[in-house]
Scaffold this motif. Structure first.
Motif, PDB file in Angstrom:
ATOM      1  N   PRO A   1     -28.879  12.133  15.522  1.00 40.54           N
ATOM      2  CA  PRO A   1     -29.570  12.478  16.777  1.00 40.54           C
ATOM      3  C   PRO A   1     -30.284  13.838  16.722  1.00 40.54           C
ATOM      4  CG  PRO A   1     -27.338  11.727  17.228  1.00 40.54           C
ATOM      5  CD  PRO A   1     -27.471  11.815  15.746  1.00 40.54           C
TER       6      PRO A   1
ATOM      7  N   ARG B   1     -34.398  14.395  17.286  1.00 33.72           N
ATOM      8  CA  ARG B   1     -34.978  15.314  18.278  1.00 33.72           C
ATOM      9  C   ARG B   1     -35.974  16.270  17.639  1.00 33.72           C
ATOM     10  NH1 ARG B   1     -29.804  17.034  21.963  1.00 33.72           N
ATOM     11  NH2 ARG B   1     -29.675  15.077  23.096  1.00 33.72           N
TER      12      ARG B   1
ATOM     13  N   ALA C   1     -39.093  14.323  16.851  1.00 32.23           N
ATOM     14  CA  ALA C   1     -39.838  14.034  18.075  1.00 32.23           C
ATOM     15  C   ALA C   1     -40.554  15.293  18.575  1.00 32.23           C
ATOM     16  CB  ALA C   1     -38.896  13.486  19.148  1.00 32.23           C
ATOM     17  N   LEU C   2     -39.873  16.423  18.500  1.00 35.49           N
ATOM     18  CA  LEU C   2     -40.480  17.696  18.905  1.00 35.49           C
ATOM     19  C   LEU C   2     -41.674  18.032  18.008  1.00 35.49           C
ATOM     20  CD1 LEU C   2     -40.426  20.227  20.685  1.00 35.49           C
ATOM     21  CD2 LEU C   2     -38.857  21.236  19.033  1.00 35.49           C
TER      22      LEU C   2
END
Length: 145
Positions: free
Chosen positions: A3, A7, A10-11
């Motif tokens: 996870p 993140r 995605a950032l």
């Protein structure tokens, strides 16, 4: 995929997308006058040549050319004769927004009965004022005792 890594990925993708959209958006807005576009002098070399290489401003090329300064760069004065005092500094010394005959340096000259040279320059720092004084004394431009 963990996870934390998802993140971060995605950032990173979000930042890349924002950057890719920002360039055409700024070009679009700049073309319509919404964003500030600084004017670049067409001949930067001429701009630099007009600047004082040590102090930046005012340009020595303007001294004694019908402006507010005499040939040595002091503010024009109604008083004649040799100078008894010289003043260096910023806009306070210059007397910004005050006619030449009403600035405090001119009034000081009237009080002492002799010319006071006003070498003030708006926006100057103490360092520039000291450097200008040293250069004027060395070059014989400041004849105040």
């Amino acid at each position: 995929m963990k996870p934390g890594r998802a993140r971060i990925l995605a950032l990173a993708l979000g930042l890349l997308s924002a950057e890719l959209l920002a360039w055409p958006a700024t070009r679009f807005l700049a073309a319509r006058g919404v964003l500030y576009r600084p004017a670049v002098p067409p001949r930067y070399d001429l701009y630099l040549a007009a600047r004082d290489p040590l102090l930046g401003w005012p340009s020595p090329q303007t001294f004694g050319k019908g402006g507010e300064r005499d040939a040595r760069g002091a503010r024009l004065s109604r008083l004649a004769g040799p100078a008894a005092i010289s003043v260096y500094g910023d806009s306070f010394a210059w007397g910004s927004d005050v006619p030449a005959g009403s600035c405090w340096v001119e009034k000081l000259g009237e009080l002492i009965g002799a010319r006071a040279l006003n070498f003030g320059v708006g926006g100057y720092g103490t360092d520039q004022a000291v450097l200008r004084h040293e250069r004027n004394v060395k070059g014989g431009l400041d004849d105040a005792p």
